[in-house]
Enzyme design. Sequence first.
Site, PDB file in Angstrom:
ATOM      1  N   ASN A  86       1.524  -1.412  -0.291  1.00 36.50           N
ATOM      2  CA  ASN A  86       0.282   0.066  -0.045  1.00 36.50           C
ATOM      3  C   ASN A  86       0.909   1.570   0.034  1.00 36.50           C
ATOM      4  O   ASN A  86       1.612   1.116   1.232  1.00 36.50           O
ATOM      5  CB  ASN A  86      -0.892  -0.200   1.114  1.00 36.50           C
ATOM      6  CG  ASN A  86      -1.742   1.500   1.482  1.00 36.50           C
ATOM      7  OD1 ASN A  86      -1.874   2.067   0.743  1.00 36.50           O
ATOM      8  ND2 ASN A  86      -1.938   1.687   2.464  1.00 36.50           N
ATOM      9  N   LYS A  88       0.105   4.185  -0.372  1.00 35.04           N
ATOM     10  CA  LYS A  88      -0.686   5.857   0.318  1.00 35.04           C
ATOM     11  C   LYS A  88      -0.431   6.542  -0.682  1.00 35.04           C
ATOM     12  O   LYS A  88       0.073   6.458  -1.884  1.00 35.04           O
ATOM     13  CB  LYS A  88      -0.069   6.228   1.618  1.00 35.04           C
ATOM     14  CG  LYS A  88       0.113   4.543   2.238  1.00 35.04           C
ATOM     15  CD  LYS A  88       0.134   4.070   3.483  1.00 35.04           C
ATOM     16  CE  LYS A  88      -0.016   3.754   4.944  1.00 35.04           C
ATOM     17  NZ  LYS A  88       0.191   3.634   6.153  1.00 35.04           N
ATOM     18  N   HIS A 173      -9.175   0.774   4.854  1.00 33.73           N
ATOM     19  CA  HIS A 173      -8.335   1.585   5.574  1.00 33.73           C
ATOM     20  C   HIS A 173      -8.814   2.202   6.803  1.00 33.73           C
ATOM     21  O   HIS A 173      -9.349   3.491   6.757  1.00 33.73           O
ATOM     22  CB  HIS A 173      -7.495   1.993   4.843  1.00 33.73           C
ATOM     23  CG  HIS A 173      -5.422   1.982   5.416  1.00 33.73           C
ATOM     24  ND1 HIS A 173      -5.321   2.431   6.135  1.00 33.73           N
ATOM     25  CD2 HIS A 173      -4.685   1.266   4.966  1.00 33.73           C
ATOM     26  CE1 HIS A 173      -4.124   2.454   6.097  1.00 33.73           C
ATOM     27  NE2 HIS A 173      -3.803   1.422   5.932  1.00 33.73           N
ATOM     28  N   GLU A 175      -6.690   5.005   7.259  1.00 35.29           N
ATOM     29  CA  GLU A 175      -6.490   6.085   7.501  1.00 35.29           C
ATOM     30  C   GLU A 175      -7.549   6.824   7.070  1.00 35.29           C
ATOM     31  O   GLU A 175      -8.283   7.518   7.450  1.00 35.29           O
ATOM     32  CB  GLU A 175      -5.521   6.169   6.267  1.00 35.29           C
ATOM     33  CG  GLU A 175      -3.884   6.256   6.976  1.00 35.29           C
ATOM     34  CD  GLU A 175      -2.665   5.479   6.532  1.00 35.29           C
ATOM     35  OE1 GLU A 175      -2.962   5.744   5.346  1.00 35.29           O
ATOM     36  OE2 GLU A 175      -1.780   5.079   7.851  1.00 35.29           O
ATOM     37  N   GLU A 245      -5.638  -5.109  11.021  1.00 32.53           N
ATOM     38  CA  GLU A 245      -4.721  -3.998  10.558  1.00 32.53           C
ATOM     39  C   GLU A 245      -5.017  -3.370  12.044  1.00 32.53           C
ATOM     40  O   GLU A 245      -5.636  -2.273  12.272  1.00 32.53           O
ATOM     41  CB  GLU A 245      -4.483  -3.321   8.984  1.00 32.53           C
ATOM     42  CG  GLU A 245      -4.152  -3.388   7.888  1.00 32.53           C
ATOM     43  CD  GLU A 245      -3.713  -2.511   7.212  1.00 32.53           C
ATOM     44  OE1 GLU A 245      -2.238  -2.882   7.129  1.00 32.53           O
ATOM     45  OE2 GLU A 245      -4.216  -1.597   7.139  1.00 32.53           O
ATOM     46  N   GLY A 251       2.717   2.105  10.723  1.00 35.41           N
ATOM     47  CA  GLY A 251       3.000   2.930  10.511  1.00 35.41           C
ATOM     48  C   GLY A 251       4.048   3.477  12.023  1.00 35.41           C
ATOM     49  O   GLY A 251       4.289   4.741  12.541  1.00 35.41           O
ATOM     50  N   SER A 291       3.549  -1.997  10.390  1.00 31.24           N
ATOM     51  CA  SER A 291       4.423  -2.133  10.703  1.00 31.24           C
ATOM     52  C   SER A 291       5.061  -3.335  10.148  1.00 31.24           C
ATOM     53  O   SER A 291       6.254  -4.532  10.793  1.00 31.24           O
ATOM     54  CB  SER A 291       5.159  -1.947  12.182  1.00 31.24           C
ATOM     55  OG  SER A 291       4.555  -1.161  12.389  1.00 31.24           O
TER      56      SER A 291
HETATM   57  C1  PEP Z   1      -0.854   0.402   5.869  1.00 30.53           C
HETATM   58  O1  PEP Z   1      -0.787   1.148   5.526  1.00 30.53           O
HETATM   59  O2  PEP Z   1      -1.861  -0.547   5.701  1.00 30.53           O
HETATM   60  C2  PEP Z   1       0.757  -0.318   6.616  1.00 30.53           C
HETATM   61  C3  PEP Z   1      -0.006  -1.281   7.285  1.00 30.53           C
HETATM   62  O3  PEP Z   1       1.238   0.997   7.033  1.00 30.53           O
HETATM   63  P1  PEP Z   1       2.952  -0.141   7.958  1.00 30.53           P
HETATM   64  O4  PEP Z   1       2.951  -1.763   7.066  1.00 30.53           O
HETATM   65  O5  PEP Z   1       3.648   1.495   7.603  1.00 30.53           O
HETATM   66  O6  PEP Z   1       2.161  -0.344   9.227  1.00 30.53           O
END
Ligand code: PEP
Length: 333
Positions: A86, A88, A173, A175, A245, A251, A291
């Site tokens: 992803n 972003k 997601h 976000e 998630e 992040g 992460s």
């Molecule tokens: C994500 O954006 O779905 C995500 C898991 O980000 P990160 O791996 O940076 O935590």
Amino acid sequence: MPDIQRFACLGKQDTIPQDSGAGKAGRARRAKRGGNPIYPRRAFLAFLVLHASQSINAGGIFQHPATFIPSITIEIPVRRPLIIGNWKMNKTASEAAAFIQDLRERVPASPNADVVVAPPFTALESVRNALGPSSWISLGAQNVHWETHGAFTGEVSAPMLRDLGCRYVIVGHSERRTLFGERDESILKKVRAALRHGLSPILCVGESLAERESGRTESVVTAQLDGSLAGLTPQDLATVTIAYEPVWAIGTGRAATTEQAVTVHRSIRLFIETGWDSKTASTIRILYGGSVTPQNIESLLASDAIDGALVGGACLNTDSFATIISVAQTQRD
Ligand code: PEP
């Protein structure tokens, strides 16, 4: 009545614990069947389902001189690892094309894992061109509107994404939920729109830190699934992927432990079994996101309950994304 026997073949299996919050109906159904479902670990693990029944003799494979002619069906629930990057709001169209070129040089194609990249809308076309017509890497989008066209300034529809070569779309997601106010109701409309137009939705669910610390992880995740998958059929779910998630892991550099992820993945699979059926539950892919790095991917994928990863930060660098893909390609081959 058909007499169905199941034989689990070859090796380690993933079982769902009976006490992980399935609710009454699920427990009753499992008790009636005489136990928990068994989910195979690897692609080559199979259930041999032997249907021996006079009522289905007409479709039997073996012609037998006796009146009893068995019919054999082999079901192979395959959960091939899926790695999704992803991006972003990162990379211009030209940066995206260069990234794909580099990635393709670093990682060979392999049938052992599916790989998806989800760039911003503005880079979809250049990524599609860089991937080429028959790439082993698939294209995904990060969002979709539920209508096909109309007065929805700033939005992009499922047919538009299909036209650009997308096969997947990330929906819900965290976000989008926290920064843009998306709710399960609109997420469900997006899932439905994706399915209507031949896109495979990657549905994201996950709890906040406060929700985890107050012991509400499972109820929050279950409520999100309930709202975002309501009314879908098993056929619909066959092309849906769920990404667990935890919001506190996205992040932050603080990934969930494999154990924490597995606990939630199992309750998600149990939720699917209770709401739909065991076949749907055994075939749907449940990814972990939050992460994920080259350092922790091996431990995450070591569990049968984790079918891949949704990767944010670590997918922006070809070195780290290539390593994550390579682990998925080799760990379950
Ligand atoms: C994500 O954006 O779905 C995500 C898991 O980000 P990160 O791996 O940076 O935590």
